[in-house]
Scaffold this motif. Structure first.
Motif, PDB file in Angstrom:
ATOM      1  N   GLY A   7       2.086 -34.042 -33.127  1.00 55.19           N
ATOM      2  CA  GLY A   7       2.428 -35.212 -33.932  1.00 55.19           C
ATOM      3  C   GLY A   7       1.831 -35.142 -35.325  1.00 55.19           C
ATOM      4  N   ALA A   8       2.716 -35.154 -36.353  1.00 48.14           N
ATOM      5  CA  ALA A   8       2.241 -35.129 -37.749  1.00 48.14           C
ATOM      6  C   ALA A   8       2.504 -36.463 -38.427  1.00 48.14           C
ATOM      7  N   GLY A   9       2.205 -37.563 -37.715  1.00 44.70           N
ATOM      8  CA  GLY A   9       2.098 -38.868 -38.366  1.00 44.70           C
ATOM      9  C   GLY A   9       0.742 -38.937 -39.046  1.00 44.70           C
ATOM     10  N   LEU A  10       0.388 -40.096 -39.571  1.00 43.39           N
ATOM     11  CA  LEU A  10      -0.890 -40.200 -40.286  1.00 43.39           C
ATOM     12  C   LEU A  10      -2.074 -39.924 -39.370  1.00 43.39           C
ATOM     13  N   ALA A  11      -1.959 -40.300 -38.078  1.00 44.06           N
ATOM     14  CA  ALA A  11      -3.081 -40.065 -37.159  1.00 44.06           C
ATOM     15  C   ALA A  11      -3.299 -38.570 -36.945  1.00 44.06           C
ATOM     16  N   GLY A  12      -2.219 -37.835 -36.694  1.00 39.89           N
ATOM     17  CA  GLY A  12      -2.338 -36.394 -36.456  1.00 39.89           C
ATOM     18  C   GLY A  12      -2.840 -35.679 -37.693  1.00 39.89           C
ATOM     19  N   VAL A  34      10.456 -33.585 -40.560  1.00 37.31           N
ATOM     20  CA  VAL A  34       9.861 -34.362 -41.648  1.00 37.31           C
ATOM     21  C   VAL A  34       8.451 -34.795 -41.247  1.00 37.31           C
ATOM     22  N   LEU A  35       7.561 -34.822 -42.235  1.00 36.98           N
ATOM     23  CA  LEU A  35       6.183 -35.263 -41.992  1.00 36.98           C
ATOM     24  C   LEU A  35       6.107 -36.786 -41.945  1.00 36.98           C
ATOM     25  N   GLY A  36       5.087 -37.319 -41.296  1.00 39.76           N
ATOM     26  CA  GLY A  36       4.739 -38.718 -41.522  1.00 39.76           C
ATOM     27  C   GLY A  36       5.023 -39.699 -40.410  1.00 39.76           C
ATOM     28  N   GLY A  37       5.873 -39.340 -39.428  1.00 42.22           N
ATOM     29  CA  GLY A  37       6.157 -40.302 -38.351  1.00 42.22           C
ATOM     30  C   GLY A  37       6.694 -41.600 -38.919  1.00 42.22           C
ATOM     31  N   LEU A  38       5.984 -42.695 -38.730  1.00 37.29           N
ATOM     32  CA  LEU A  38       6.471 -44.009 -39.192  1.00 37.29           C
ATOM     33  C   LEU A  38       6.399 -44.178 -40.706  1.00 37.29           C
ATOM     34  N   VAL A  39       5.760 -43.250 -41.420  1.00 34.28           N
ATOM     35  CA  VAL A  39       5.822 -43.318 -42.890  1.00 34.28           C
ATOM     36  C   VAL A  39       6.790 -42.258 -43.455  1.00 34.28           C
ATOM     37  N   ALA A  40       7.583 -41.626 -42.584  1.00 38.32           N
ATOM     38  CA  ALA A  40       8.500 -40.573 -43.046  1.00 38.32           C
ATOM     39  C   ALA A  40       9.532 -41.141 -44.016  1.00 38.32           C
ATOM     40  N   ALA A  41       9.990 -40.286 -44.946  1.00 39.14           N
ATOM     41  CA  ALA A  41      10.992 -40.690 -45.932  1.00 39.14           C
ATOM     42  C   ALA A  41      11.924 -39.515 -46.203  1.00 39.14           C
ATOM     43  N   TRP A  42      13.105 -39.827 -46.682  1.00 40.23           N
ATOM     44  CA  TRP A  42      14.113 -38.797 -46.934  1.00 40.23           C
ATOM     45  C   TRP A  42      14.749 -39.049 -48.299  1.00 40.23           C
ATOM     46  N   LYS A  43      15.292 -37.966 -48.901  1.00 38.35           N
ATOM     47  CA  LYS A  43      16.029 -38.100 -50.160  1.00 38.35           C
ATOM     48  C   LYS A  43      17.515 -38.055 -49.841  1.00 38.35           C
TER      49      LYS A  43
END
Ligand SMILES: Cc1cc2nc3c(=O)[nH]c(=O)nc-3n(C[C@H](O)[C@H](O)[C@H](O)COP(=O)(O)OP(=O)(O)OC[C@H]3O[C@@H](n4cnc5c(N)ncnc54)[C@H](O)[C@@H]3O)c2cc1C
Length: 479
Positions: A7-12, A34-43
């Motif tokens: 898991g590469a959300g903020l916790a991981g 994509v990195l970030g889990g619940l903070v992930a974003a896309w273009k």
């Protein structure tokens, strides 16, 4: 020590960062691209960013602020005026502000409440202040004990009247947990209020200056990889493989696009997945253990994040707004609040739809249409009349299971970072730490996990071990 983190959300990512500081070698395995889990974003194809969630940072986020400082990127937070701004549904298009003066806490917050004339009567203010006293005086123990009540029940017990609930706290509950005061545990709101009352800049809000994936997660990954760690995308954990004694033998990673599955081995293993995938992934023997059985008491809550691009400027307000709409929670005009999304001529509203349980299965078109109907009340000048604002495009991001649903009684189910399995640890904002389901909670949980691993398996001659021995008093999870 080699540490495999799923898991590469903020916790991981936070866990991996602090492990590298302690001289360990983390390998982070993220299922998505994509990195970030619940903070992930896309273009999107126009080059515009859209995100899993509208994210506000608070002054009362010591571990997040410390992390940004350690990465040398604290200037990426764009701090806003110290105020909380609410829409007034009974006076469409008008706002009510709680301006927090720059004086010591708790007097600054108290002054902001006393000075607000729109939302509470004097009697309500006094009743609420008296109701809040036990939380301030008796501290975190009292706050934790109140987990048996919903926030609405707690308000009633304190003799605070219904209007206070409808005026201020529906908005606050929806913003913090994506559910209403009749559903949310009193502990959540009391924890947040306590932080805001105890820290001078605790309720001050900042926005990141761009997408969390690029501006927050990527620098953490650079930090980790520059120090010998690894972060792999498209590497979903398929199975936790066990030794005969029940400890972890390896992480089986699903091969994508016809590739073979792969076994990753390490000295220590961490799950930084959110609680819902972890529950599915638990090996059979672990399911018999009380520690892991408790996870059944936790479940992610649905939430929807919308982005609406308009042909004109709807507002110049450079801040988070509490909509006080039954459909929506907080929103912001990101063309004002975020440097990378800035546009002097056109608004991009980012809005959180919560509670979302009745909307999560609906089509994007239905969700956008219902949101536009709400905007007529929030911006009557731009949506009535002969020349209404035109929606140019939209993105809807649905998260059926986001942060754990913080209903009464959940605190007892939140697990420690240290598990009964000697070489297996947990990180994630759902694990037990004082900052609830938030970015700050995720960062702190990762730090606590790294700290627990380093205490169990210290690395000799680690120059940076000092940073993990104990967080300063203000950062301590249980302080
Ligand atoms: C709409 C919205 C608005 C929010 N607003 C705010 C806010 O304003 N302020 C705030 O502080 N917080 C906010 N939050 C909450 C905050 O985003 C979360 O608490 C925090 O990001 C959780 O981080 P985490 O690492 O614990 O979990 P997650 O971000 O869920 O990370 C878990 C990771 O594990 C990965 N994973 C899952 N299964 C596997 C597998 N099998 N193998 C490998 N990897 C796997 C996932 O893909 C994910 O990357 C908001 C959240 C949402 C959704």
């Amino acid at each position: 020590m080699r540490v495999a983190i799923a898991g590469a959300g903020l916790a991981g990512l936070s866990c991996a960062k602090y492990l590298t500081d302690a001289g360990h070698t983390p390998i982070v395995l993220e299922s998505r691209d994509v990195l970030g889990g619940l903070v992930a974003a896309w273009k999107d194809s126009d080059g515009d960013w859209y995100e899993t969630g509208l994210h506000a940072f608070f002054g009362a986020y010591p571990n997040m602020l410390q992390l940004l400082k350690e990465l040398g990127i604290e200037d990426r937070l764009q701090w806003k005026e110290h105020t909380l701004i609410f829409n007034q549904p009974d006076k469409p298009g008008t706002l009510s502000r709680f301006d927090v003066p720059d004086i010591p806490s708790p007097f600054n917050v108290i002054a902001s409440i006393l000075r607000n004339k729109d939302m509470l009567t004097w009697e309500q203010k006094i009743r609420f202040a008296v109701g809040l006293l036990p939380a301030v005086v008796r501290g975190q123990k009292y706050v934790e004990d109140m987990d048996k009540y919903s926030f609405l029940e707690w308000l009633k017990r304190q003799g605070v009247d219904e209007r206070v609930t409808s005026d201020v706290f529906i908005a606050a509950c929806k913003a913090l947990t994506f559910i209403n005061p009749d559903e949310v545990s009193a502990t959540i709101l009391l924890t947040a209020l306590n932080r805001f009352l105890q820290e001078r800049y605790g309720s001050k809000i900042a926005f990141l200056d761009g997408s969390p994936t690029e501006r927050l997660c990527s620098p953490i990954v650079d930090y980790i990889t520059e120090r010998g760690g690894e972060v792999r995308l498209n590497a979903p954990l398929k199975e936790i493989l066990l030794n005969t004694d029940g400890t972890v033998k390896g992480y089986l990673i699903r091969g994508l696009n016809g590739a073979e599955d792969e076994v990753i081995t390490a000295d220590v293993y961490v799950s930084a997945m959110s609680v819902d995938p972890l529950k599915v992934m638990l090996p059979k023997p672990w399911k018999l253990m009380e520690f892991f059985q408790k996870l059944e008491g936790l479940e992610g809550v649905p939430v929807i994040n919308l982005h609406l691009w308009f042909d004109r400027k709807l507002t110049e307000i450079d801040h988070l707004l509490f909509s006080r709409s039954p459909l929506l929670s907080v929103y912001a005009d990101m063309s004002n609040t975020c440097r990378e999304y800035a546009n002097p001529n056109r608004s991009m509203l980012e809005l959180v739809l919560a509670p979302a349980k009745d909307w999560i299965a609906k089509s994007d078109e239905e969700i956008v249409a219902a949101t536009l109907a709400e905007l007529e009340k929030l911006f009557p000048n731009h949506f009535g009349g002969d020349n209404p604002a035109t929606l140019l495009k939209s993105h809807v991001v649905k998260t059926p299971r986001s942060v754990y649903k913080a209903t009464p009684g959940r605190q007892q189910y939140r697990p420690a970072q240290v598990t009964p399995i000697a070489n297996f640890y947990l990180a994630g904002s759902y694990t037990m730490q004082r900052y609830l389901g938030s970015m700050e909670g995720a960062v702190l949980s990762g730090k606590l996990t790294a700290q627990a691993i380093s205490e169990a398996l210290p690395v000799a001659n680690s120059s940076n071990l000092q940073t993990l021995t104990r967080p300063p008093a203000t950062n301590a999870a249980t302080a």
